[in-house]
Design a protein around this motif. Structure first.
Motif, PDB file in Angstrom:
ATOM      1  N   LEU A  94     -19.017 103.328  30.624  1.00 15.77           N
ATOM      2  CA  LEU A  94     -18.445 104.437  31.386  1.00 15.77           C
ATOM      3  C   LEU A  94     -19.059 105.772  30.998  1.00 15.77           C
ATOM      4  O   LEU A  94     -19.183 106.677  31.829  1.00 15.77           O
ATOM      5  N   LYS A  95     -19.459 105.882  29.757  1.00 11.80           N
ATOM      6  CA  LYS A  95     -20.113 107.112  29.309  1.00 11.80           C
ATOM      7  C   LYS A  95     -21.394 107.343  30.100  1.00 11.80           C
ATOM      8  O   LYS A  95     -21.697 108.461  30.512  1.00 11.80           O
ATOM      9  N   SER A  96     -22.126 106.268  30.329  1.00 10.73           N
ATOM     10  CA  SER A  96     -23.370 106.383  31.085  1.00 10.73           C
ATOM     11  C   SER A  96     -23.099 106.769  32.536  1.00 10.73           C
ATOM     12  O   SER A  96     -23.856 107.520  33.148  1.00 10.73           O
ATOM     13  N   ILE A  97     -22.007 106.231  33.086  1.00  9.04           N
ATOM     14  CA  ILE A  97     -21.644 106.577  34.465  1.00  9.04           C
ATOM     15  C   ILE A  97     -21.343 108.068  34.575  1.00  9.04           C
ATOM     16  O   ILE A  97     -21.787 108.743  35.505  1.00  9.04           O
ATOM     17  N   ARG A  98     -20.587 108.590  33.615  1.00 11.32           N
ATOM     18  CA  ARG A  98     -20.257 110.017  33.623  1.00 11.32           C
ATOM     19  C   ARG A  98     -21.514 110.862  33.494  1.00 11.32           C
ATOM     20  O   ARG A  98     -21.655 111.905  34.139  1.00 11.32           O
ATOM     21  N   GLU A  99     -22.434 110.422  32.654  1.00 12.09           N
ATOM     22  CA  GLU A  99     -23.635 111.205  32.387  1.00 12.09           C
ATOM     23  C   GLU A  99     -24.701 111.055  33.471  1.00 12.09           C
ATOM     24  O   GLU A  99     -25.435 111.993  33.757  1.00 12.09           O
ATOM     25  N   LYS A 100     -24.776 109.842  34.070  1.00 16.48           N
ATOM     26  CA  LYS A 100     -25.888 109.556  34.974  1.00 16.48           C
ATOM     27  C   LYS A 100     -25.523 109.478  36.455  1.00 16.48           C
ATOM     28  O   LYS A 100     -26.390 109.660  37.310  1.00 16.48           O
ATOM     29  N   ALA A 101     -24.263 109.177  36.759  1.00 15.24           N
ATOM     30  CA  ALA A 101     -23.944 108.767  38.137  1.00 15.24           C
ATOM     31  C   ALA A 101     -23.374 109.852  39.039  1.00 15.24           C
ATOM     32  O   ALA A 101     -23.422 109.701  40.262  1.00 15.24           O
ATOM     33  N   MET A 102     -22.824 110.919  38.509  1.00 16.58           N
ATOM     34  CA  MET A 102     -22.135 111.881  39.357  1.00 16.58           C
ATOM     35  C   MET A 102     -23.086 112.585  40.326  1.00 16.58           C
ATOM     36  O   MET A 102     -22.829 112.657  41.533  1.00 16.58           O
ATOM     37  N   LYS A 103     -24.191 113.098  39.817  1.00 17.04           N
ATOM     38  CA  LYS A 103     -25.152 113.773  40.689  1.00 17.04           C
ATOM     39  C   LYS A 103     -25.780 112.802  41.698  1.00 17.04           C
ATOM     40  O   LYS A 103     -25.882 113.134  42.888  1.00 17.04           O
ATOM     41  N   PRO A 104     -26.224 111.597  41.257  1.00 16.91           N
ATOM     42  CA  PRO A 104     -26.738 110.633  42.230  1.00 16.91           C
ATOM     43  C   PRO A 104     -25.707 110.257  43.292  1.00 16.91           C
ATOM     44  O   PRO A 104     -26.068 110.039  44.455  1.00 16.91           O
ATOM     45  N   LEU A 105     -24.427 110.173  42.918  1.00  9.61           N
ATOM     46  CA  LEU A 105     -23.370 109.853  43.880  1.00  9.61           C
ATOM     47  C   LEU A 105     -23.280 110.931  44.949  1.00  9.61           C
ATOM     48  O   LEU A 105     -23.200 110.632  46.153  1.00  9.61           O
TER      49      LEU A 105
END
Length: 330
Positions: A297-308
């Motif tokens: 989940l840490k990676s999702i917070r760091e990597k996924a918000m802008k791509p989303l």
């Protein structure tokens, strides 16, 4: 003793992904979650398992095999969904439109990547998934670019969720604005990410809408073959893969092409074709379990918000552009 242990962990790892895959496919039949799809459910279960119980290290070999090798087998079998004769004879204009959709997807994602300064690997994978055919395209391209399993899993998760939401929105928009069935089908096939999402949305347009949706979508899926080889050579040239000029060819793409050709010229009984479709789905869902386990989940917070955010905006732009194109053609 060591060999026996490795064999045992290998088998248990595969059995683990198989069990969760079967559970995911069962859950996908339920009324409330059936529109999400088994792929997204399996990915989500794997992700939740990782956050709560951690990665099952003792059976990693089998899980890794499912996430990588079985996924490639599934992509090869995906070729049985294509018929080159139909696409070339009746869908050549769809190939032109599909090429435009793919180019626009990559250009927009590249622009947003520069503007947002985010994870370029995820953005590239999302461009492939948005422009071509969702999870299958992301999986194929990730193997070529040697993307991290985590980036691949995040990309597939985003494309599955966003694409499903768009498909559901389409089912309301079509009837609401009294859109012509052929226009609606062409629009759905050109803009939605996954074949399952196109089927979900296309059903609203009746038989004519569904036929047009599948033809335009399968034309985009067919373009996975040339696009993959273009990406393969581009990355090999950029990264100087081999001093002698040799390229590390992902042979599963060659087999994918062979299967597509065979499917186009050899009659396959419906019962055999159904078995192949079910096997393809099962293998891909098993792979999603392995990919989900690789995400934190840490990676999702760091990597996924802008791509989303970028994916949502690009999907909206593609929907608007393809709607006007579909309306103009019909």
């Amino acid at each position: 003793m060591t060999e026996k242990y490795l064999n045992r962990t290998f088998i248990l790892g595969i059995a683990f992904t198989l069990l969760i895959a079967l559970i995911s496919m069962g859950l996908a039949q339920l009324p409330i979650v059936q529109n999400i799809g088994a792929l997204a459910i399996a990915l989500l279960i794997g992700l939740i398992y990782r956050q709560i119980l951690g990665y099952p290290e003792s059976i990693r070999p089998g899980i890794t095999f499912s996430a990588k090798k079985l996924l490639r087998v599934a992509i090869v079998l995906y070729g049985f969904k294509l018929n080159l004769q139909l696409i070339i004879s009746e869908g050549w204009i769809m190939l032109v439109l599909g090429t435009g959709v793919i180019l626009l997807s990559f250009l927009l994602m590249h622009a947003f990547n520069k503007f947002m300064d985010t994870n370029s690997s995820i953005m590239f994978l999302l461009a492939a998934g948005t422009g071509i055919c969702g999870a299958a395209a992301i999986s194929a391209v990730s193997s070529i670019t040697k993307a991290k399993e985590e980036d691949t899993a995040i990309s597939i998760g985003l494309i599955s969720v966003v694409g499903t939401v768009f498909a559901l929105v389409y089912t309301f928009i079509g009837p609401a604005i009294n859109m012509d069935n052929s226009v609606y089908g062409l629009w759905s096939g050109l803009s939605l990410h996954e074949i399952a999402q196109v089927v979900l949305a296309g059903a609203t347009g009746g038989d004519d809408g569904m036929a047009m949706a599948l033809l335009s979508k399968l034309s985009r899926v067919f373009l996975l073959i040339p696009v993959s080889f273009i990406i393969m050579y581009a990355f090999a040239k950029r990264n100087h893969t081999d001093a002698k000029g040799k390229v590390d060819i992902p042979y599963f793409l060659v087999f994918f092409l062979v299967v597509t050709v065979l499917n186009s010229f050899i009659y396959i009984p419906d019962n055999i074709r159904n078995i192949i479709d079910q096997l393809t789905t099962l293998l891909m869902v098993m792979a999603m379990v392995g990919l989900g386990l690789s995400v934190s989940l840490k990676s999702i917070r760091e990597k996924a918000m802008k791509p989303l955010i970028a994916l949502i905006i690009v999907s909206i732009i593609l929907s608007l552009v393809t709607y006007y194109v579909a309306s103009f053609i019909n």
